[in-house]
Design an enzyme around this catalytic site. Structure first.
Site: not given
Length: 399
Positions: A102, A215, A223
């Protein structure tokens, strides 16, 4: 007189016996109450112990102490110290895109496949998405089948042939194309990767190139929740989606889903309270990266930022091209498609601010350790320096 004394003694004895019985009954009641409370309050601890036992055998192959890598001088000194290569036994991918899940890894993989990177072949009974991600290193039942099983999925990338008589010449010849496995769960399996590549021989351990895109962990958590919630609603990938369901099969709220992650991490020292192969600890990037830098040379691992992928994908593509030594393909778009909408009734667009704060605190120590580790990592030269610190997304005061 004697008779009265006897009555008093019997009465006293009766009172004593009654008292003992009463105390025993009270003790039993207290014990039962304590057991009920313990069962109630300790249920999560019991689950934690069971889950730890379940994952312990998977995590043994990734055991590594943080102090094994504390500065750039020690990076690559462990298993990554180059040794004479074993004879070539199996041709494996020369590029691994190991995650993070993700974090744009699917988008980056799609770009590289469009540039000519060769993906895996799927076999009867295997889902179509295993063409992109083989799930060899993270699934025990596949890993146990060995390097030959893994290599078979990429044989077509090497003309489908392997001749032991010319293996030495083949190993010495530079790779003419990119052959890539983009399984994001490989992030937690550095030691398995090292073992398989060592066994496959031909010096492939020393020429493997590893891509990792990171991330901000709270945004990644949200997410992941939306992805799993959609799969749960659609009935797809039941094993993957089960982490978002309660005991009655209903989709958890995001706060309850995130609560499982916070329960599995010691925010004080940024360590995992389960095992490092547990999903709750996936976002502790620094621990996984230490393992890769212990098992492979720093110049073999390119760490990328998800924010750059979103905001300046052309610059990120330049880094990737330089790292993989590939030229621009004439006529191909120099952009990465990052749209990955997960529309469903449970979708959470923004995290509640109170929950975002708690999650950020949970990941803070591990993030700080990650920044320090990346500051010490001086190779490869095209890596972003300083590595940008994570920025929290917007949040909502609702909920």
């Amino acid at each position: 007189m004697a008779r009265e004394l006897g009555k008093k003694r019997r009465l006293t004895a009766t009172v004593i016996v009654a008292s003992v019985i009463g105390l025993t009954a009270v003790a039993n009641l207290l014990h039962m109450h304590k057991k009920i409370v313990a069962d109630e309050l300790g249920l999560n601890h019991l689950r934690r112990g069971l889950r730890h036992a379940e994952y312990q055998h998977q995590d043994n192959d990734n055991a590594i102490e943080p102090e094994m890598i504390t500065d750039s001088n020690k990076m690559g000194e462990g298993e990554a110290h180059e040794q004479p290569a074993a004879p070539l036994r199996h041709r494996l991918p020369n590029v691994l895109l190991i995650g993070a899940q993700k974090s744009g890894s699917t988008a980056l993989a799609g770009f590289l496949f469009s540039q000519g990177a060769c993906s895996a072949q799927t076999f009867p009974g295997e889902p179509a998405y295993w063409k992109k991600e083989v799930h060899f290193f993270d699934k025990d039942e596949r890993y146990r089948q060995g390097a030959g099983f893994y290599a078979k999925r990429f044989a077509h990338c090497y003309n489908g042939t392997f001749d032991p008589a010319t293996a030495a010449e083949d190993a010495a010849e530079p790779a003419k194309k990119l052959v890539m496995d983009a399984t994001p769960n490989t992030l937690m399996r550095w030691r398995r990767v090292r073992r398989i590549y060592d066994f496959a021989g031909g010096g492939q351990t020393n020429t493997l190139k590893i891509l990792l895109i990171l991330r901000e962990p709270v945004s990644r958590e949200l997410s992941l929740y939306n992805h799993k919630a959609k799969l749960a609603k659609d009935g797809g990938h039941p094993l993957f989606a089960r982490g978002v369901l309660d005991k009655d099969g209903e989709v958890l709220t995001f706060p309850k889903f995130a609560g499982r992650t916070m329960y599995g991490i010691n925010s004080t020292d940024g360590t995992c309270l389960f095992s490092m192969s547990d999903a709750e600890c996936y976002g502790l990037y620094v621990h996984h990266l230490r393992g890769w830098l212990h098992s492979f040379r720093p110049d073999q691992v390119l760490v990328l930022a998800y924010d750059e992928l979103k905001n300046n994908d052309r610059q990120l593509i330049k880094r990737v091209r330089a790292f993989l030594d590939i030229n621009e393909v004439v006529g191909q778009k120099e952009e990465v498609e990052t749209k990955n909408e997960q529309h469903h009734t449970n979708k959470v667009t923004l995290p509640p601010c109170w929950l975002q704060t708690k999650l950020a605190k949970t990941f803070h120590k591990a993030n700080e350790d990650l920044y320090r580790l990346l500051d010490q990592k001086k190779e490869p030269s095209m890596e972003q320096r300083p590595f940008p610190q994570f920025i929290l997304s917007n949040c909502t005061r609702a909920m």
